[in-house]
Design an enzyme around this catalytic site. Structure first.
Site, PDB file in Angstrom:
ATOM      1  N   CYS A  89      13.405  10.392   7.272  1.00  0.00           N
ATOM      2  CA  CYS A  89      13.421   9.814   8.614  1.00  0.00           C
ATOM      3  C   CYS A  89      14.816   9.843   9.231  1.00  0.00           C
ATOM      4  O   CYS A  89      14.963   9.912  10.432  1.00  0.00           O
ATOM      5  CB  CYS A  89      12.851   8.409   8.601  1.00  0.00           C
ATOM      6  SG  CYS A  89      13.563   7.393   7.318  1.00  0.00           S
ATOM      7  N   GLU A 139      10.537   0.241  10.134  1.00  0.00           N
ATOM      8  CA  GLU A 139      11.518   1.311   9.909  1.00  0.00           C
ATOM      9  C   GLU A 139      10.793   2.599  10.259  1.00  0.00           C
ATOM     10  O   GLU A 139       9.913   3.032   9.530  1.00  0.00           O
ATOM     11  CB  GLU A 139      11.993   1.272   8.453  1.00  0.00           C
ATOM     12  CG  GLU A 139      13.330   1.935   8.254  1.00  0.00           C
ATOM     13  CD  GLU A 139      13.214   3.395   7.933  1.00  0.00           C
ATOM     14  OE1 GLU A 139      13.165   4.191   8.909  1.00  0.00           O
ATOM     15  OE2 GLU A 139      13.151   3.741   6.763  1.00  0.00           O
ATOM     16  N   LYS A 197       0.844  -1.198   0.000  1.00  0.00           N
ATOM     17  CA  LYS A 197       0.000   0.000   0.000  1.00  0.00           C
ATOM     18  C   LYS A 197       0.880   1.248   0.000  1.00  0.00           C
ATOM     19  O   LYS A 197       1.609   1.506   0.956  1.00  0.00           O
ATOM     20  CB  LYS A 197      -0.896   0.035   1.238  1.00  0.00           C
ATOM     21  CG  LYS A 197      -1.911   1.170   1.146  1.00  0.00           C
ATOM     22  CD  LYS A 197      -2.586   1.480   2.467  1.00  0.00           C
ATOM     23  CE  LYS A 197      -1.772   2.403   3.323  1.00  0.00           C
ATOM     24  NZ  LYS A 197      -1.594   3.748   2.756  1.00  0.00           N
ATOM     25  N   GLU A 225      10.599  14.399  16.348  1.00  0.00           N
ATOM     26  CA  GLU A 225      10.854  14.464  14.923  1.00  0.00           C
ATOM     27  C   GLU A 225       9.989  15.572  14.321  1.00  0.00           C
ATOM     28  O   GLU A 225       8.775  15.581  14.494  1.00  0.00           O
ATOM     29  CB  GLU A 225      10.481  13.109  14.310  1.00  0.00           C
ATOM     30  CG  GLU A 225      10.971  12.927  12.918  1.00  0.00           C
ATOM     31  CD  GLU A 225      10.673  11.537  12.362  1.00  0.00           C
ATOM     32  OE1 GLU A 225       9.668  10.928  12.781  1.00  0.00           O
ATOM     33  OE2 GLU A 225      11.446  11.078  11.509  1.00  0.00           O
TER      34      GLU A 225
END
Ligand code: ADP
Length: 814
Positions: free
Chosen positions: A311, A277, A203, A408
Site C-alpha cells: 500500500c 489503513e 478475519k 493505485e
C-alpha cells in the site's frame, strides 16, 4: 585458524535451494488440507461453504477454507466478549508474558511460517524469511513491552507509569486484514490490541488465510486463554458481518479505500471506534544531488518489493529533470538484472502476483497508461510460463493527471514523471487524494528535510524506502485513512480514557454549578426566523475570515434566555456561509500551521488578556443562559483553559523513535488542517472554547458552530480575536442549525476533520457525511462531557485529536 573457520562453516546448516516445502506440506496434509476457524480456543470446521487457497506461483491447490457465516462471527464475538473480564483481570505482566511467548514461538517456527507465507501469497522466500517473519516477532516483543509498562487495568484505567495512565481498553475488537502481508498485518493488528487488554476477532484475507491458522495453533500452544483471540475465515461478506456485529467496540481495517468507505458507512450509526489503513500512491522523489545508485536500489525496494503489492509502494517516481534520463538508464539497467520466478527460490527478487484478478487489473491499468500516452518499458528477462507473474515495468512520459499517476495499481509498475524545482516536486507529490507514504532522495539534508516536512503523508523515508518497525507508527493522511499502527501512537487506536464510558451521573458536579439546561433540549429558537431587528441591541453576525459577516440567507433568529425572554438575534447560517468559512480556514491553515509554536502560544495568552477586561459584560451575557453562578465559573474556567492550551502549544511535542537499525524516526505531531467543530450547549462558552483552543493551539484553522441556544455569545469573542493577532481565517464562527451546518461541514472536501460534541444523531450524521474524503471524525457519541473538570475537558485527549503523527525516517552513518 583457517581450518577452524572452515569447520565452523561446514557445521552450519544450509537449507537446500530452492527452499524445502515438505514440512509445510506435511502440516497441510495433517489438516486434511481443510481449515475452518479458531473460535473460543477451538478449531472448528463448520460444514458450510468453502473456498480454495491456491499457490499463485504454480496454481496448486493448497487447502480449502471454510467461508465464515454470520453465526460463526457471532460465536467468535461472544467468545471474545466472554473472555474480556478475565483477560483484563490479568496483571500487565501476565499479559506481557503471553505476548512474549508469541514472539518466541514465531521465532521458533520462523522457517515454517516463512515457507507457508510464500506458498500462500507468492512473495519471495527472501522477503518472508528476512522481512515479514522477523518483523512479526519484533512486533510481539515490542508490544509485550507495552503490556508490561501499561500495567494492570482497573476502573480508573491502566495503572502503569506512562502517558497512557488512566486510559482503558476499548473492549472487543474486530479486525480485517488484506493479503499482501498476511502474517505481518495479523501481527500489526493483534499485538497492540492484546497488549492493551482487548480481545480480538480477526478475519484474514480470503487469498491468504494459512499463516493465520498456523498462528492460531501457536496461540493454542502457548495456552492463550480461550476467546482472547478468535480467527474467522471468509471473504468480504464475513468481514461485513464483523463490521456489522452490534457487540464489537472497535473495527481496525487494512485494505482498499473503497472497502474503507463501505466500513465507514456501515459503522456511522454506531459508537464503534474505527481505524482505517487504506490505499496509497506514494511519491518517490529524486533530486539531482541524490546518490542515484542508492536511489535505484531504493526503487527496487520501493516498487518491486512484494511485486509492488504494497500500500505504501513508491509507485510514482518524481525525478528532477536534469538527471531524469540518467536515472532512467540506471533503472533500466537494474531492471535487466531482476530475477523473477519461483518464490521459493532464494535467489528470486520478484515472485508471483497473488491472484488472477489482480494480474488482470495490473494488465488493464498498464494498457490504459499506454493509451493515455505513457511509454512502457519492460526488461528482457525470463519469466516462468506457468503461474501469475508480471514483469517489472517502467512507464515514462506519464502525465500527472493520467490514470496510472493517480490510481493505485498494486503491481510491479513504476510511473515516472519529472519536475524542475523543489516546490514543483512538493506540489506533484501531494497531487493525490492519498497520503500514506513518501520517499525523498537528496544528499542535501536541508532540502530533504524541508521537502519531507511538506509531504502530506503519514510516513516519509529520507534516502530509504519501505523500512518498518514496531516502534514507529504507520498510517495515512487523507484518503489513505486514519489511525496509526506501531509506536505509542498506534496504541491509542485500542484505548480511550477510562471515564468515557461511565454513567452520566458523574456529571452531578455540573448540576451543582447550576447547569439548568440539558444538552438534548430542542432547538426551537432556531425556527423562529424573524427578519429585521426586534428592537433589541444584540444582533450578532457570523465571523468569517476575521470579519463580521451577514448570513447569506439574510435571516436571523431570536435567541432566548433561560426564562424564555428574547435577548438577541443570531444569524441563520447556511451552506454558503460554511463554504465561505471553509475557504477562509483553508487559506489561513497553511500559514498558521507553519507559525512557530511559541508564536501561537503568545497569541493564545494575548487572547486571554483581551478577554479578561470584559469579564463583567461577558458573564452577564452568559448568565442569561446558565445563571450568574455558572456564568462566573465558566468565564474563569475559560480563561484558565486558554492559559492551559497556551502552555501546551509548545509542549505537546513529537518524539524520536529508535528502530533497531541505523535510522531514527522523527514522529512529528502535525496539524490536521481545517477542523469543523459542532460545540456542545451545556457549557456554551467553555465547551466551545475547549474545542477551538486545542485545535488552533496545534496549528489548525477552525470553522465552529456554537450552540444554537446561546449563539449570541459568539460576539463576545470577536473583539478579543481581532485584537489578539489571531490571523484572519484561523477561527471562523457560523451560527444556525447545527444539523444543517454540521452536514455541510462533514461533507465538505476541504474540511480535514470534524469534531461533534452534541447528541448521538449529530454524531452519526457527521460520520456519514465524512465518507466522501474520509475525513477524520471525533465525537462524544452523545455523552455529556464535564467541561469544568480539567481531567476530562482539556489536555492530551484533545491535543491528540488535533494532530496527526508523521514519521520521518532519517538514516545516519554511511
Ligand atoms: P485488497 O484490495 O487489498 O484486496 P480489500 O479492501 O478488497 O483489499 O480487502 C481487504 C480485506 O477486506 C479482505 O480481508 C476482504 O475480505 C475484506 N472485505 C472486503 N469487502 C469487505 C466488506 N464489505 N466489509 C468488510 N470487509 C471486507
Amino acid at each position: 585458524m583457517a581450518s577452524s573457520i572452515m569447520e565452523k562453516f561446514q557445521s552450519m546448516e544450509y537449507g537446500p535451494a530452492p527452499e524445502d516445502a515438505s514440512g509445510v506440506m506435511q502440516w497441510l496434509d495433517a489438516h486434511g488440507r481443510w481449515f475452518g476457524h479458531y473460535i473460543d480456543g477451538a478449531f472448528t470446521k463448520s460444514s458450510a461453504a468453502k473456498f480454495e487457497s491456491k499457490n499463485p506461483a504454480t496454481g496448486e491447490l493448497l487447502a480449502s477454507i471454510a467461508q465464515g457465516e454470520a453465526a460463526d462471527v457471532d460465536r467468535a464475538v461472544k467468545a471474545a466478549r466472554a473472555a474480556l473480564p478475565a483477560w483484563q483481570a490479568l496483571t500487565g505482566h501476565q499479559r506481557a508474558r503471553y505476548l512474549y511467548a508469541f514472539a518466541r514461538q514465531v521465532q521458533k517456527h520462523a522457517r515454517k511460517l516463512a515457507v507457508l507465507e510464500t506458498l500462500d501469497n507468492g512473495k519471495s522466500i527472501r522477503e518472508t524469511r528476512d522481512i515479514d517473519i522477523p518483523l512479526v516477532a519484533r512486533h510481539f516483543y515490542y508490544h509485550a513491552g507495552w503490556a508490561q509498562l501499561l500495567g494492570d487495568v482497573t476502573d480508573n484505567g491502566y495503572t502503569g507509569d506512562t502517558d497512557l495512565k488512566g486510559y482503558a481498553p476499548v473492549g472487543v475488537v474486530g479486525q480485517i486484514i488484506p493479503w499482501n502481508f498476511p502474517l505481518l498485518m495479523f501481527a500489526w493488528k493483534v499485538a497492540p490490541a492484546l497488549a492493551t487488554g482487548n480481545t480480538v476477532v480477526i478475519k484474514p484475507a480470503e487469498f491468504t488465510p494459512l499463516t493465520a491458522m498456523l498462528f492460531a495453533e501457536i496461540a493454542d500452544e502457548i495456552g492463550l486463554p480461550k476467546g482472547v483471540l478468535n480467527v474467522v475465515n471468509g471473504d468480504g461478506a464475513t468481514g461485513a458481518a464483523i463490521v456489522g456485529h452490534p457487540d464489537v467496540d472497535k473495527i481496525a481495517f487494512t485494505g482498499s479505500t473503497e472497502v474503507g468507505r463501505i466500513i465507514r458507512k456501515a459503522t456511522a450509526n454506531t459508537t464503534k471506534k474505527l481505524s482505517l489503513e487504506l490505499g496509497g500512491k506514494s511519491p518517490f522523489i529524486v533530486f539531482d544531488d541524490a546518490d542515484l545508485d542508492s536511489a535505484v536500489e531504493g526503487l527496487v525496494d520501493g516498487i518491486w518489493f512484494n511485486q509492488g503489492q504494497v500500500c505504501c509502494a513508491g509507485s510514482r517516481l518524481l525525478v528532477q529533470e536534469s538527471v531524469a534520463e540518467r536515472l532512467y538508464d540506471k533503472i533500466r539497467a537494474r531492471m535487466e538484472t531482476l530475477r523473477i520466478g519461483s518464490p521459493l527460490d532464494k535467489a528470486i527478487d520478484i515472485g508471483a502476483i497473488v491472484d488472477q484478478v489482480q494480474h488482470d487489473r495490473i494488465t488493464k491499468l498498464v494498457a490504459m497508461g499506454v493509451a493515455e500516452g505513457a511509454t512502457c518499458w519492460q526488461p528482457e528477462i525470463a519469466v516462468p510460463t506457468k503461474g501469475l507473474f508480471f514483469k517489472p515495468t517502467l512507464l515514462t512520459n506519464v502525465h500527472p493527471s493520467s490514470t496510472v499517476a493517480q490510481e493505485e495499481i498494486f503491481g510491479p509498475v513504476l510511473a515516472a514523471m519529472t519536475f524542475r524545482t523543489p516546490a514543483e516536486a512538493v506540489e506533484l507529490a501531494n497531487n493525490t487524494a492519498y497520503g500514506l507514504a513518501a520517499c525523498v532522495w537528496s544528499e542535501n539534508v536541508n532540502v530533504a528535510l524541508d521537502v519531507a516536512a511538506q509531504m502530506k503523508a503519514g510516513v516519509v523515508w529520507v534516502n530509504a524506502t519501505n523500512v518498518f518497525d514496531a516502534a514507529v507508527g504507520f498510517g495515512g493522511y487523507r484518503e489513505s485513512g486514519y489511525g496509526r499502527e506501531g509506536g505509542v501512537e498506534g496504541l491509542y487506536e485500542y484505548l480511550e480514557p477510562a471515564w468515557v464510558k461511565s454513567e452520566p451521573k458523574m456529571f452531578a458536579s455540573i448540576d451543582e454549578k447550576q447547569v439548568l439546561r440539558s444538552a438534548q433540549d430542542d432547538n426551537s429558537g432556531v425556527d423562529d426566523h424573524i427578519e429585521g431587528a426586534l428592537g433589541i441591541d444584540r444582533t450578532v453576525k457570523n465571523y468569517i475570515n476575521g470579519k463580521q459577516a451577514r448570513p447569506d440567507s439574510g435571516y436571523s433568529y431570536a435567541v432566548h434566555d433561560r426564562n424564555g425572554k428574547v435577548v438577541g438575534e443570531a444569524p441563520v447560517g447556511s451552506r454558503k456561509d460554511i463554504r465561505n468559512a471553509v475557504e477562509a480556514a483553508r487559506a489561513a491553515s497553511a500559514k498558521w500551521g507553519k507559525t512557530t509554536a511559541h508564536g501561537r502560544a503568545q497569541i493564545l495568552y494575548y487572547l486571554a488578556e483581551n478577554l479578561l477586561p470584559r469579564r463583567g459584560e461577558i458573564v452577564a451575557h452568559l448568565a442569561d443562559f446558565v445563571g450568574p453562578e455558572q456564568a462566573a465559573v465558566e468565564f474563569d474556567a475559560t480563561i484558565e483553559r486558554i492559559f492551559s492550551y497556551a502552555a501546551w502549544t509548545d509542549k505537546y511535542e513529537g518524539t524520536v523513535h529508535n528502530p533497531p537499525f541505523r535510522m531514527v524516526s522523527v514522529a512529528m505531531k502535525e496539524a490536521i488542517g481545517t477542523v469543523g467543530i459542532l460545540a456542545p450547549d451545556d457549557a456554551p462558552l467553555l465547551g466551545l472554547m475547549s474545542l477551538i483552543l486545542p485545535a488552533i493551539a496545534m496549528g489548525n484553522a477552525v470553522i465552529a458552530v456554537p450552540s444554537e441556544r446561546c449563539a449570541t455569545l459568539m460576539s463576545d469573542l470577536y473583539q478579543a480575536l481581532d485584537t489578539s493577532d489571531v490571523p484572519a481565517g484561523v477561527v471562523n464562527l457560523v451560527a444556525g442549525k447545527a444539523s444543517e451546518l454540521g452536514k455541510t461541514l462533514a461533507e465538505h472536501d476541504d474540511v480535514d476533520a470534524v469534531w461533534c460534541f452534541r447528541d448521538e444523531t449529530a454524531s452519526s450524521m457527521v460520520k456519514l457525511g465524512s465518507i466522501g474524503n474520509l475525513k477524520q471524525t471525533w465525537t462524544n457519541e452523545g455523552r455529556v462531557i464535564d467541561w469544568f473538570d480539567p481531567a476530562r475537558g482539556e489536555g492530551r485527549w484533545f491535543l491528540r485529536h488535533a494532530t496527526q503523527v508523521k514519521n520521518i525516517w532519517v538514516p545516519y552513518g554511511e
